[in-house]
Write a protein that holds these residues in place. Structure first.
Motif, short mmCIF file in Angstrom:
data_model
loop_
_atom_site.label_atom_id
_atom_site.label_comp_id
_atom_site.label_asym_id
_atom_site.label_seq_id
_atom_site.Cartn_x
_atom_site.Cartn_y
_atom_site.Cartn_z
N UNK A 96 0.78 -1.23 0.00
CA UNK A 96 0.00 0.00 0.00
C UNK A 96 0.81 1.27 0.00
N UNK A 97 2.10 1.18 -0.32
CA UNK A 97 2.97 2.35 -0.37
C UNK A 97 3.05 2.87 -1.81
N UNK A 98 3.65 4.04 -1.98
CA UNK A 98 3.78 4.68 -3.28
C UNK A 98 5.25 4.84 -3.64
N UNK A 99 5.62 4.62 -4.90
CA UNK A 99 7.00 4.83 -5.32
C UNK A 99 7.26 6.28 -5.73
N UNK A 100 8.49 6.72 -5.53
CA UNK A 100 9.02 7.93 -6.16
C UNK A 100 10.17 7.46 -7.04
N UNK A 101 10.05 7.65 -8.35
CA UNK A 101 11.01 7.08 -9.30
C UNK A 101 12.19 8.02 -9.53
N UNK A 102 13.38 7.42 -9.56
CA UNK A 102 14.63 8.15 -9.80
C UNK A 102 15.38 7.47 -10.93
N UNK A 103 16.03 8.25 -11.77
CA UNK A 103 16.82 7.71 -12.87
C UNK A 103 18.14 7.13 -12.41
N UNK A 104 18.97 6.76 -13.38
CA UNK A 104 20.21 6.05 -13.09
C UNK A 104 21.43 6.90 -13.43
N UNK A 105 22.59 6.45 -12.94
CA UNK A 105 23.86 7.05 -13.32
C UNK A 105 24.56 6.12 -14.31
N UNK A 106 25.87 6.31 -14.52
CA UNK A 106 26.58 5.51 -15.52
C UNK A 106 26.75 4.05 -15.13
#
Length: 390
Positions: A96-106
């Motif tokens: 029941x939680x929500x994600x916060x999406x983050x991109x990637x590095x190299x």
């Protein structure tokens, strides 16, 4: 017609067959057999943890991790968008939680600069934790996925987690055997540095039990709770009393027998993975703009397990899907990197930040055959087929 070269398949031999036969002939084929505990201890010993908790899948281990560390409905978890969806759903939607999406590095792993930016500039640190300025929700945890077996920037990410009071969950489902070999975290394996870590033994992983997973934790009570939940939360074995909602997540004895045999071969598998990766890199990296994306090296303080190999097409005129189709016609199985998670199911309604690198990799990566039984000759055949497309 040439023999089919699969992307990634199990490498079983006489040892695995003998172990599985032992479980079958003994009659101990379900979750009650003694080999489950033996596999847990063997895995814990390998990664240098006091104990491990076996499960029937890596995603089950992640779900157990979410429950054991107390992620609650309405809270948020910082997660990567460049990963398999099973890395995200068990820590968010399952509880029941929500994600916060983050991109990637190299490194293909979650970008610590982007994580820091979100925590510092989009959240407020209060006495009882970090809160998202936009949603008002408490940000409870940070998930780190060691993508394709490459080590994420754990010194930075551990510092960020401590600074912003986040539980750090390591998804090491692709990274069994990846470890630091120098520096402040020397000797530490992927999955063992955060609050809780998870491994997978799915059929395409570097060792496999067909399906299966494992959880380790630096909080002994969390590991104990995870095991309790994985066995239907049974508080009285005789009378079948259950003190909370539990799950049928325990690994079977047959799977554990396979795991014990596979674990004995892990270091040899890693050596093969590295050898075939270097064969690809020597032949293709820089060839008419092709690139073989790099793993962190021992010079950088890391021994990566080199689980998956990524051919990057972004500096050529080649189209990803055209390359995949052309190789398939030659009986060579490849695949693109996963569709980004923030674009899937109902996830587009969640926040997403710093996506440029992840979007670029999604558009331009072709994963090449990488089984631990991939021969030098078959690898050369793949190389020739790729070169012919340029």
């Amino acid at each position: 017609m040439s023999a089919f070269i699969p992307l990634s398949v199990p490498n079983f031999g006489e040892k695995e067959a003998a172990r599985a036969a032992e479980a079958i002939t003994s009659g101990w084929v379900s979750t009650s057999g003694a080999r489950v505990g033996e596999f847990e201890q063997a895995l814990a010993d390998y990664v240098g943890m006091p104990r491990a908790v076996a499960s029937n899948a890596g995603s089950s281990a992640l779900h157990l991790a979410a429950m054991a560390c107390g992620i609650r409905p309405g809270q948020e978890v910082i997660v990567p968008t460049l990963t398999f969806i099973a890395a995200v759903s068990p820590l968010t939607r399952y509880v029941g939680a929500e994600p916060v999406f983050i991109g990637c590095d190299d490194s293909w792993c979650i970008d610590p600069d982007a994580v820091e930016d979100f925590c510092a500039n989009h959240c407020t640190l209060k006495e009882d934790g970090l809160y998202n300025n936009k949603t008002g929700a408490k940000v409870a945890a940070l998930e780190v996925v060691h993508v394709f077996g490459n080590m994420a920037d754990m010194p930075r990410l551990l510092d960020i987690a401590r600074k912003y009071r986040l539980t750090l969950i390591e998804d090491a489902t692709e990274a069994l055997g990846t470890k630091y070999v120098s520096g402040p975290l020397s000797g530490k394996f992927a999955g063992t540095m955060g609050d809780v870590g998870c491994y997978s033994f799915n059929g395409n992983k570097i060792i496999t039990t067909g399906a299966g997973g494992m959880l380790v934790s630096n909080h002994p009570d969390w590991a104990e709770h995870a095991k309790h939940l994985s066995t239907q939360a049974k508080s009285d074995m005789l009378q079948f009393f259950h003190d909370e909602v539990g799950y049928n997540y325990r690994m079977t004895n047959v799977q554990a027998c396979l795991g014990l045999a596979q674990l004995e071969r892990l270091e040899d598998f890693i050596a093969t993975k590295i050898a075939r990766y270097n064969q690809y890199k020597d032949a293709l990296d820089g060839y008419h703009g092709l690139r073989i994306l790099p793993f962190k090296t021992e010079a950088e303080g890391v021994r990566a397990n080199h689980w998956f190999y990524s051919l990057y097409l972004g500096e050529t005129d080649l189209d990803r899907d055209t390359v995949i189709a052309a190789l398939q016609e030659q009986d060579i199985q490849t695949r693109p990197v996963w569709a980004l998670i923030h674009e899937q199911a109902d996830y587009p309604r969640n926040e997403a930040y710093h996506l440029e690198k992840a979007q670029d990799l999604r558009a331009h990566i072709v994963n090449l055959p990488c089984s631990t039984n991939l021969s030098e000759a078959d690898c050369a055949r793949v190389i020739d087929a790729v070169k012919a497309l340029v």
